[in-house]
Design a protein around this motif. Sequence first.
Motif, PDB file in Angstrom:
ATOM      1  N   ARG A  94       0.835  -1.211   0.000  1.00 64.71           N
ATOM      2  CA  ARG A  94       0.000   0.000   0.000  1.00 64.71           C
ATOM      3  C   ARG A  94       0.865   1.254   0.000  1.00 64.71           C
ATOM      4  O   ARG A  94       0.645   2.186  -0.776  1.00 64.71           O
ATOM      5  CB  ARG A  94      -0.924   0.021   1.217  1.00 64.71           C
ATOM      6  CG  ARG A  94      -2.054  -0.964   1.169  1.00 64.71           C
ATOM      7  CD  ARG A  94      -2.867  -0.939   2.459  1.00 64.71           C
ATOM      8  NE  ARG A  94      -3.507   0.358   2.649  1.00 64.71           N
ATOM      9  CZ  ARG A  94      -3.837   0.859   3.846  1.00 64.71           C
ATOM     10  NH1 ARG A  94      -3.559   0.196   4.954  1.00 64.71           N
ATOM     11  NH2 ARG A  94      -4.419   2.034   3.933  1.00 64.71           N
ATOM     12  N   VAL A  95       1.861   1.271   0.893  1.00 58.96           N
ATOM     13  CA  VAL A  95       2.732   2.444   0.992  1.00 58.96           C
ATOM     14  C   VAL A  95       3.570   2.583  -0.274  1.00 58.96           C
ATOM     15  O   VAL A  95       3.676   3.671  -0.846  1.00 58.96           O
ATOM     16  CB  VAL A  95       3.618   2.361   2.252  1.00 58.96           C
ATOM     17  CG1 VAL A  95       4.614   3.518   2.284  1.00 58.96           C
ATOM     18  CG2 VAL A  95       2.761   2.354   3.520  1.00 58.96           C
ATOM     19  N   PHE A  96       4.140   1.487  -0.736  1.00 57.19           N
ATOM     20  CA  PHE A  96       4.962   1.507  -1.950  1.00 57.19           C
ATOM     21  C   PHE A  96       4.168   2.038  -3.142  1.00 57.19           C
ATOM     22  O   PHE A  96       4.634   2.923  -3.878  1.00 57.19           O
ATOM     23  CB  PHE A  96       5.479   0.091  -2.244  1.00 57.19           C
ATOM     24  CG  PHE A  96       6.259  -0.004  -3.528  1.00 57.19           C
ATOM     25  CD1 PHE A  96       7.559   0.463  -3.604  1.00 57.19           C
ATOM     26  CD2 PHE A  96       5.687  -0.570  -4.656  1.00 57.19           C
ATOM     27  CE1 PHE A  96       8.282   0.382  -4.791  1.00 57.19           C
ATOM     28  CE2 PHE A  96       6.394  -0.663  -5.844  1.00 57.19           C
ATOM     29  CZ  PHE A  96       7.696  -0.181  -5.912  1.00 57.19           C
ATOM     30  N   ARG A  97       2.972   1.526  -3.339  1.00 55.41           N
ATOM     31  CA  ARG A  97       2.139   1.936  -4.469  1.00 55.41           C
ATOM     32  C   ARG A  97       1.826   3.427  -4.425  1.00 55.41           C
ATOM     33  O   ARG A  97       1.900   4.120  -5.430  1.00 55.41           O
ATOM     34  CB  ARG A  97       0.838   1.115  -4.460  1.00 55.41           C
ATOM     35  CG  ARG A  97       0.370   0.684  -5.806  1.00 55.41           C
ATOM     36  CD  ARG A  97      -0.830  -0.241  -5.796  1.00 55.41           C
ATOM     37  NE  ARG A  97      -1.805  -0.016  -4.740  1.00 55.41           N
ATOM     38  CZ  ARG A  97      -2.102  -0.907  -3.792  1.00 55.41           C
ATOM     39  NH1 ARG A  97      -1.518  -2.067  -3.741  1.00 55.41           N
ATOM     40  NH2 ARG A  97      -3.000  -0.626  -2.875  1.00 55.41           N
ATOM     41  N   LEU A  98       1.491   3.919  -3.232  1.00 54.27           N
ATOM     42  CA  LEU A  98       1.173   5.340  -3.106  1.00 54.27           C
ATOM     43  C   LEU A  98       2.407   6.208  -3.346  1.00 54.27           C
ATOM     44  O   LEU A  98       2.335   7.225  -4.047  1.00 54.27           O
ATOM     45  CB  LEU A  98       0.572   5.647  -1.729  1.00 54.27           C
ATOM     46  CG  LEU A  98       0.184   7.102  -1.490  1.00 54.27           C
ATOM     47  CD1 LEU A  98      -0.777   7.619  -2.565  1.00 54.27           C
ATOM     48  CD2 LEU A  98      -0.417   7.255  -0.104  1.00 54.27           C
ATOM     49  N   LEU A  99       3.540   5.805  -2.810  1.00 55.99           N
ATOM     50  CA  LEU A  99       4.773   6.570  -3.045  1.00 55.99           C
ATOM     51  C   LEU A  99       5.134   6.584  -4.529  1.00 55.99           C
ATOM     52  O   LEU A  99       5.549   7.614  -5.068  1.00 55.99           O
ATOM     53  CB  LEU A  99       5.924   6.001  -2.221  1.00 55.99           C
ATOM     54  CG  LEU A  99       5.824   6.160  -0.705  1.00 55.99           C
ATOM     55  CD1 LEU A  99       6.991   5.473  -0.025  1.00 55.99           C
ATOM     56  CD2 LEU A  99       5.730   7.628  -0.307  1.00 55.99           C
ATOM     57  N   ARG A 100       4.959   5.450  -5.191  1.00 60.78           N
ATOM     58  CA  ARG A 100       5.247   5.383  -6.639  1.00 60.78           C
ATOM     59  C   ARG A 100       4.283   6.293  -7.400  1.00 60.78           C
ATOM     60  O   ARG A 100       4.705   7.059  -8.272  1.00 60.78           O
ATOM     61  CB  ARG A 100       5.129   3.938  -7.129  1.00 60.78           C
ATOM     62  CG  ARG A 100       5.562   3.797  -8.590  1.00 60.78           C
ATOM     63  CD  ARG A 100       5.463   2.380  -9.085  1.00 60.78           C
ATOM     64  NE  ARG A 100       4.080   1.947  -8.974  1.00 60.78           N
ATOM     65  CZ  ARG A 100       3.702   0.707  -8.693  1.00 60.78           C
ATOM     66  NH1 ARG A 100       4.584  -0.245  -8.492  1.00 60.78           N
ATOM     67  NH2 ARG A 100       2.430   0.395  -8.608  1.00 60.78           N
TER      68      ARG A 100
END
Length: 123
Positions: A94-100
């Motif tokens: 979730r965090v990775f996707r949002l940061l990307r």
Amino acid sequence: METRLRLLLVLAGLPEPEVNREIVDRHGVAVMRLDLSYPDVRVAVEYDGRQHAEDERQWNRDLGRREELDDSDWRILVITRKGIFVEPARTIERVFRLLRTRGMPGLPLRPSDDWRLHFSVRQ
């Protein structure tokens, strides 16, 4: 729990978030403090313990401050105990996707599995 969450993200190879970032109003007065944040891309990662849901005053305060952040173009991810102990891989994703999506510089091509050595999944 905020420290555990930060360690989970860092061990997964994500950039280290800023801790306790203060958000100030137009007069420079601190109006809220974020658990974890990536200010360059306006992402906040907040840990909510059980008291946030059980205390109606706390719940309403949290909702109000989150609406204020939304108005400032911040994106907030709320993580609970389950996200750390039961579904850590989902939390990382979730965090990775949002940061990307937000264009975070220095983001790896994909998260590392190194966190698995330190976080066992509980039921």
